[in-house]
Design a protein around this motif. Sequence first.
Motif, short mmCIF file in Angstrom:
data_model
loop_
_atom_site.label_atom_id
_atom_site.label_comp_id
_atom_site.label_asym_id
_atom_site.label_seq_id
_atom_site.Cartn_x
_atom_site.Cartn_y
_atom_site.Cartn_z
N UNK A 240 0.85 -1.20 0.00
CA UNK A 240 0.00 0.00 0.00
C UNK A 240 0.88 1.24 0.00
N UNK A 241 1.96 1.22 0.80
CA UNK A 241 2.86 2.37 0.87
C UNK A 241 3.54 2.59 -0.48
N UNK A 242 3.94 1.48 -1.14
CA UNK A 242 4.61 1.59 -2.44
C UNK A 242 3.65 2.15 -3.48
N UNK A 243 2.38 1.70 -3.42
CA UNK A 243 1.39 2.18 -4.39
C UNK A 243 1.17 3.68 -4.22
N UNK A 244 1.11 4.13 -2.97
CA UNK A 244 0.91 5.56 -2.70
C UNK A 244 2.09 6.34 -3.25
N UNK A 245 3.29 5.81 -3.06
CA UNK A 245 4.48 6.51 -3.53
C UNK A 245 4.50 6.58 -5.05
#
Length: 260
Positions: free
Chosen positions: A173-178
Amino acid sequence: MASREYNIVVLGAGGVGKSAVTVQFVQGIFLNSYDPTIEDSYRRQMDVDGRSCTLEILDTAGVEQFTAMRELYIKNGQGFLLVYSVTDRSSLQELIKLREQVCRIKDNQHVPIVLVGNKADLGHARTVSFQEAKNLAHNWGTSSFYETSARTAAHIDDVFADIVRQIQKRESAAAATTEATAPEPMTPSSSSSGSSTSHGRNLSASEKQAHGRNFSIGALSTSDRRSTKRSSDRHSELPVSKGGFEKKKKKKSAGLCVIL
Ligand SMILES: Nc1nc2c(ncn2[C@@H]2O[C@H](COP(=O)(O)OP(=O)(O)O)[C@@H](O)[C@H]2O)c(=O)[nH]1
Ligand SMILES: [Mg+2]
């Protein structure tokens, strides 16, 4: 593919079976007795959904007092097993405070957590019902709750697989947001400030947290470590030494090219 590392912290009142659960998972044996003051790290590799994962597990002791060391290992942990005993009601209550502490220190209400009701084999002595603990987990916004037995090994692997999946989910999820908010490719001059990956993109705060952590309690000063006895390596598979961490850190930064 290289095995990813996951830093897991096992928390809960004394005597609930934190060490027994950890040692059952790592070594496949049941400990009838274990020094309650011993705090130690263990490693085990396991496949989760076809991916090879290395779990580094910190079996804690002495949650009664808040110490600088506890704050540090909570900061460095990625996932937390909150363990109570189904035969000890107060041990479940203790977890309410502990979870608040974890969320405060991580500054996040959605930290990967699994609620673990251990000693499920002691049905005759049960004082906490399955439903009651399930409701507590529900209030925390999670369905990650298991009743385990370190004696019979029931659901022990499920607990660790669950926490790994939660950490993986958070990281994706954090990677997708980034990715969604990634700036245009940077010029060489702009990439020299802040933390960045080898492909020149800024790391999000959560990515920095995920990649840049050092789980070593070896990083603590001797005075910080005084309060807790460390075991000999008798029970640790691949015991974690300060040197071992330094080696791992080097490997990680070589792969990630993190520029600090
Ligand atoms: N019957 C039973 N006893 C357990 C279980 N887990 C731990 N114990 C016992 O409970 C006591 C405390 O366990 P320990 O792992 O040292 O607790 P810790 O202080 O939380 O690390 C020991 O005597 C263990 O053998 C379990 O699942 N079932
Ligand atoms: Mg213990």
